[in-house]
Design a protein around this motif. Structure first.
Motif, PDB file in Angstrom:
ATOM      1  N   LEU A   6      -5.369   0.660 -10.863  1.00 16.53           N
ATOM      2  CA  LEU A   6      -4.160   1.235 -10.310  1.00 16.53           C
ATOM      3  C   LEU A   6      -3.039   0.003 -10.340  1.00 16.53           C
ATOM      4  O   LEU A   6      -1.809   0.447 -10.665  1.00 16.53           O
ATOM      5  CB  LEU A   6      -4.352   1.371  -8.844  1.00 16.53           C
ATOM      6  CG  LEU A   6      -5.079   2.674  -8.498  1.00 16.53           C
ATOM      7  CD1 LEU A   6      -5.595   2.533  -7.067  1.00 16.53           C
ATOM      8  CD2 LEU A   6      -4.290   3.877  -8.587  1.00 16.53           C
ATOM      9  N   ILE A   7      -3.538  -1.190 -10.191  1.00 12.70           N
ATOM     10  CA  ILE A   7      -2.272  -2.444 -10.176  1.00 12.70           C
ATOM     11  C   ILE A   7      -1.673  -2.368 -11.507  1.00 12.70           C
ATOM     12  O   ILE A   7      -0.456  -2.259 -11.787  1.00 12.70           O
ATOM     13  CB  ILE A   7      -2.874  -3.584  -9.844  1.00 12.70           C
ATOM     14  CG1 ILE A   7      -3.154  -4.007  -8.290  1.00 12.70           C
ATOM     15  CG2 ILE A   7      -1.914  -4.947 -10.004  1.00 12.70           C
ATOM     16  CD1 ILE A   7      -4.006  -4.993  -7.854  1.00 12.70           C
ATOM     17  N   LYS A  25       4.603 -11.870 -13.639  1.00 12.04           N
ATOM     18  CA  LYS A  25       3.468 -12.970 -14.011  1.00 12.04           C
ATOM     19  C   LYS A  25       2.444 -13.067 -12.902  1.00 12.04           C
ATOM     20  O   LYS A  25       1.354 -13.229 -13.362  1.00 12.04           O
ATOM     21  CB  LYS A  25       4.182 -14.424 -14.286  1.00 12.04           C
ATOM     22  CG  LYS A  25       5.195 -14.105 -15.558  1.00 12.04           C
ATOM     23  CD  LYS A  25       5.493 -15.700 -15.792  1.00 12.04           C
ATOM     24  CE  LYS A  25       6.569 -15.606 -16.985  1.00 12.04           C
ATOM     25  NZ  LYS A  25       7.349 -16.945 -16.980  1.00 12.04           N
ATOM     26  N   GLU A  26       3.006 -13.035 -11.497  1.00 14.82           N
ATOM     27  CA  GLU A  26       1.919 -12.836 -10.659  1.00 14.82           C
ATOM     28  C   GLU A  26       1.869 -11.459  -9.837  1.00 14.82           C
ATOM     29  O   GLU A  26       1.737 -11.577  -8.871  1.00 14.82           O
ATOM     30  CB  GLU A  26       2.331 -14.176  -9.543  1.00 14.82           C
ATOM     31  CG  GLU A  26       2.569 -15.537 -10.146  1.00 14.82           C
ATOM     32  CD  GLU A  26       3.109 -16.534  -9.194  1.00 14.82           C
ATOM     33  OE1 GLU A  26       3.213 -16.384  -8.147  1.00 14.82           O
ATOM     34  OE2 GLU A  26       3.373 -17.675  -9.839  1.00 14.82           O
ATOM     35  N   PHE A  27       1.870 -10.475 -10.660  1.00 17.62           N
ATOM     36  CA  PHE A  27       1.756  -9.215 -10.141  1.00 17.62           C
ATOM     37  C   PHE A  27       0.387  -8.526  -9.381  1.00 17.62           C
ATOM     38  O   PHE A  27      -0.581  -9.066 -10.090  1.00 17.62           O
ATOM     39  CB  PHE A  27       2.057  -8.132 -11.301  1.00 17.62           C
ATOM     40  CG  PHE A  27       2.491  -6.850 -10.940  1.00 17.62           C
ATOM     41  CD1 PHE A  27       3.868  -6.632 -10.858  1.00 17.62           C
ATOM     42  CD2 PHE A  27       1.478  -5.764 -10.772  1.00 17.62           C
ATOM     43  CE1 PHE A  27       4.235  -5.119 -10.211  1.00 17.62           C
ATOM     44  CE2 PHE A  27       2.032  -4.658 -10.187  1.00 17.62           C
ATOM     45  CZ  PHE A  27       3.404  -4.249 -10.094  1.00 17.62           C
ATOM     46  N   SER A  28       0.575  -8.623  -8.099  1.00 17.30           N
ATOM     47  CA  SER A  28      -0.652  -8.295  -7.296  1.00 17.30           C
ATOM     48  C   SER A  28      -0.365  -7.256  -6.318  1.00 17.30           C
ATOM     49  O   SER A  28       0.792  -6.853  -6.225  1.00 17.30           O
ATOM     50  CB  SER A  28      -1.265  -9.514  -6.781  1.00 17.30           C
ATOM     51  OG  SER A  28      -0.266 -10.100  -5.730  1.00 17.30           O
ATOM     52  N   LEU A  37      10.372  -8.607  -7.226  1.00 18.30           N
ATOM     53  CA  LEU A  37      10.870  -8.116  -8.513  1.00 18.30           C
ATOM     54  C   LEU A  37      12.354  -7.823  -8.528  1.00 18.30           C
ATOM     55  O   LEU A  37      12.695  -7.649  -9.917  1.00 18.30           O
ATOM     56  CB  LEU A  37       9.926  -6.704  -9.032  1.00 18.30           C
ATOM     57  CG  LEU A  37       8.405  -6.983  -8.898  1.00 18.30           C
ATOM     58  CD1 LEU A  37       7.680  -5.891  -9.026  1.00 18.30           C
ATOM     59  CD2 LEU A  37       7.841  -7.890 -10.009  1.00 18.30           C
ATOM     60  N   GLU A  38      12.977  -8.016  -7.605  1.00 17.24           N
ATOM     61  CA  GLU A  38      14.343  -7.590  -7.483  1.00 17.24           C
ATOM     62  C   GLU A  38      14.814  -6.194  -8.016  1.00 17.24           C
ATOM     63  O   GLU A  38      15.577  -6.162  -8.893  1.00 17.24           O
ATOM     64  CB  GLU A  38      15.347  -8.671  -8.195  1.00 17.24           C
ATOM     65  CG  GLU A  38      15.061 -10.012  -7.465  1.00 17.24           C
ATOM     66  CD  GLU A  38      15.801 -11.266  -8.152  1.00 17.24           C
ATOM     67  OE1 GLU A  38      16.501 -11.044  -9.041  1.00 17.24           O
ATOM     68  OE2 GLU A  38      15.824 -12.235  -7.555  1.00 17.24           O
ATOM     69  N   ILE A  39      13.916  -5.142  -7.774  1.00 17.48           N
ATOM     70  CA  ILE A  39      14.458  -3.928  -7.814  1.00 17.48           C
ATOM     71  C   ILE A  39      15.364  -3.414  -7.041  1.00 17.48           C
ATOM     72  O   ILE A  39      15.018  -3.255  -5.803  1.00 17.48           O
ATOM     73  CB  ILE A  39      13.230  -3.058  -8.026  1.00 17.48           C
ATOM     74  CG1 ILE A  39      12.024  -3.433  -9.207  1.00 17.48           C
ATOM     75  CG2 ILE A  39      13.226  -1.584  -8.336  1.00 17.48           C
ATOM     76  CD1 ILE A  39      10.459  -2.851  -9.446  1.00 17.48           C
ATOM     77  N   ASN A  40      16.331  -2.932  -7.496  1.00 14.81           N
ATOM     78  CA  ASN A  40      17.103  -2.264  -6.538  1.00 14.81           C
ATOM     79  C   ASN A  40      17.037  -1.078  -5.744  1.00 14.81           C
ATOM     80  O   ASN A  40      16.005  -0.653  -6.354  1.00 14.81           O
ATOM     81  CB  ASN A  40      18.761  -2.421  -7.048  1.00 14.81           C
ATOM     82  CG  ASN A  40      19.095  -1.348  -8.094  1.00 14.81           C
ATOM     83  OD1 ASN A  40      18.224  -0.105  -8.235  1.00 14.81           O
ATOM     84  ND2 ASN A  40      19.825  -1.740  -9.425  1.00 14.81           N
ATOM     85  N   VAL A  70       3.315  -3.461  -4.064  1.00  9.56           N
ATOM     86  CA  VAL A  70       2.350  -2.905  -4.897  1.00  9.56           C
ATOM     87  C   VAL A  70       1.076  -2.597  -3.882  1.00  9.56           C
ATOM     88  O   VAL A  70       0.565  -1.240  -4.208  1.00  9.56           O
ATOM     89  CB  VAL A  70       2.003  -4.112  -5.817  1.00  9.56           C
ATOM     90  CG1 VAL A  70       0.735  -3.254  -6.642  1.00  9.56           C
ATOM     91  CG2 VAL A  70       2.965  -4.337  -6.746  1.00  9.56           C
ATOM     92  N   GLY A  71       0.848  -2.927  -2.916  1.00  3.87           N
ATOM     93  CA  GLY A  71      -0.182  -2.863  -2.103  1.00  3.87           C
ATOM     94  C   GLY A  71       0.087  -1.320  -1.476  1.00  3.87           C
ATOM     95  O   GLY A  71      -0.764  -0.691  -1.136  1.00  3.87           O
ATOM     96  N   ASP A  72       1.163  -1.304  -0.965  1.00  2.00           N
ATOM     97  CA  ASP A  72       1.667   0.171  -0.225  1.00  2.00           C
ATOM     98  C   ASP A  72       1.575   1.257  -1.249  1.00  2.00           C
ATOM     99  O   ASP A  72       1.173   2.016  -0.808  1.00  2.00           O
ATOM    100  CB  ASP A  72       3.075  -0.174   0.146  1.00  2.00           C
ATOM    101  CG  ASP A  72       3.387  -1.156   1.249  1.00  2.00           C
ATOM    102  OD1 ASP A  72       2.351  -1.404   1.806  1.00  2.00           O
ATOM    103  OD2 ASP A  72       4.484  -1.530   1.244  1.00  2.00           O
ATOM    104  N   ALA A  73       1.991   0.897  -2.590  1.00  2.00           N
ATOM    105  CA  ALA A  73       1.905   2.063  -3.482  1.00  2.00           C
ATOM    106  C   ALA A  73       0.504   2.544  -3.684  1.00  2.00           C
ATOM    107  O   ALA A  73       0.075   3.458  -3.855  1.00  2.00           O
ATOM    108  CB  ALA A  73       2.687   1.527  -4.708  1.00  2.00           C
ATOM    109  N   ILE A  74      -0.340   1.280  -3.776  1.00  2.00           N
ATOM    110  CA  ILE A  74      -1.918   1.766  -3.923  1.00  2.00           C
ATOM    111  C   ILE A  74      -2.331   2.527  -2.748  1.00  2.00           C
ATOM    112  O   ILE A  74      -2.975   3.503  -3.118  1.00  2.00           O
ATOM    113  CB  ILE A  74      -2.594   0.519  -4.145  1.00  2.00           C
ATOM    114  CG1 ILE A  74      -2.374  -0.201  -5.561  1.00  2.00           C
ATOM    115  CG2 ILE A  74      -3.875   0.572  -3.982  1.00  2.00           C
ATOM    116  CD1 ILE A  74      -2.701  -1.401  -5.949  1.00  2.00           C
ATOM    117  N   GLU A  75      -2.150   2.172  -1.509  1.00  2.00           N
ATOM    118  CA  GLU A  75      -2.645   2.715  -0.463  1.00  2.00           C
ATOM    119  C   GLU A  75      -2.149   4.389  -0.420  1.00  2.00           C
ATOM    120  O   GLU A  75      -2.917   5.064  -0.215  1.00  2.00           O
ATOM    121  CB  GLU A  75      -2.167   2.119   0.762  1.00  2.00           C
ATOM    122  CG  GLU A  75      -2.862   1.091   1.119  1.00  2.00           C
ATOM    123  CD  GLU A  75      -4.415   1.203   0.992  1.00  2.00           C
ATOM    124  OE1 GLU A  75      -4.937   2.126   1.452  1.00  2.00           O
ATOM    125  OE2 GLU A  75      -5.013   0.165   0.165  1.00  2.00           O
TER     126      GLU A  75
END
Length: 80
Positions: A6-7, A25-28, A37-40, A70-75
């Motif tokens: 999923l990640i 690089k440290e995506f978790s 990630l500075e996604i607007n 990312v954790g919110d998206a996974i849940e």
């Protein structure tokens, strides 16, 4: 699908929208879309739509507002 899969899938989805490459690089699970990630906010909507398409789910407005990391998206994906 495992949590690691999923990640990796979410990482592929967000990559085109990332403004801060170091964040990948440290995506978790702890990675925050806007801060790390500075996604607007406009592109965050695109990320949500892409997550919906990838996992064939529909994300309600309350869940969208809570999808900050990312954790919110996974849940959200697991619940659907």
């Amino acid at each position: 699908m495992t949590e690691k899969e999923l990640i990796e899938t979410i990482k592929k989805i967000v990559k085109p929208y990332v403004q801060r490459e170091e964040g990948l690089k440290e995506f978790s699970k702890e990675t925050k879309f806007i801060k790390d990630l500075e996604i607007n906010s406009a592109n965050l909507v695109d990320v949500i739509l892409d997550v919906e398409d990838e996992f064939d789910i529909e994300i309600d407005n309350d869940s969208m507002e809570g999808m900050r990391s990312v954790g919110d998206a996974i849940e959200i994906v697991k619940k659907k």
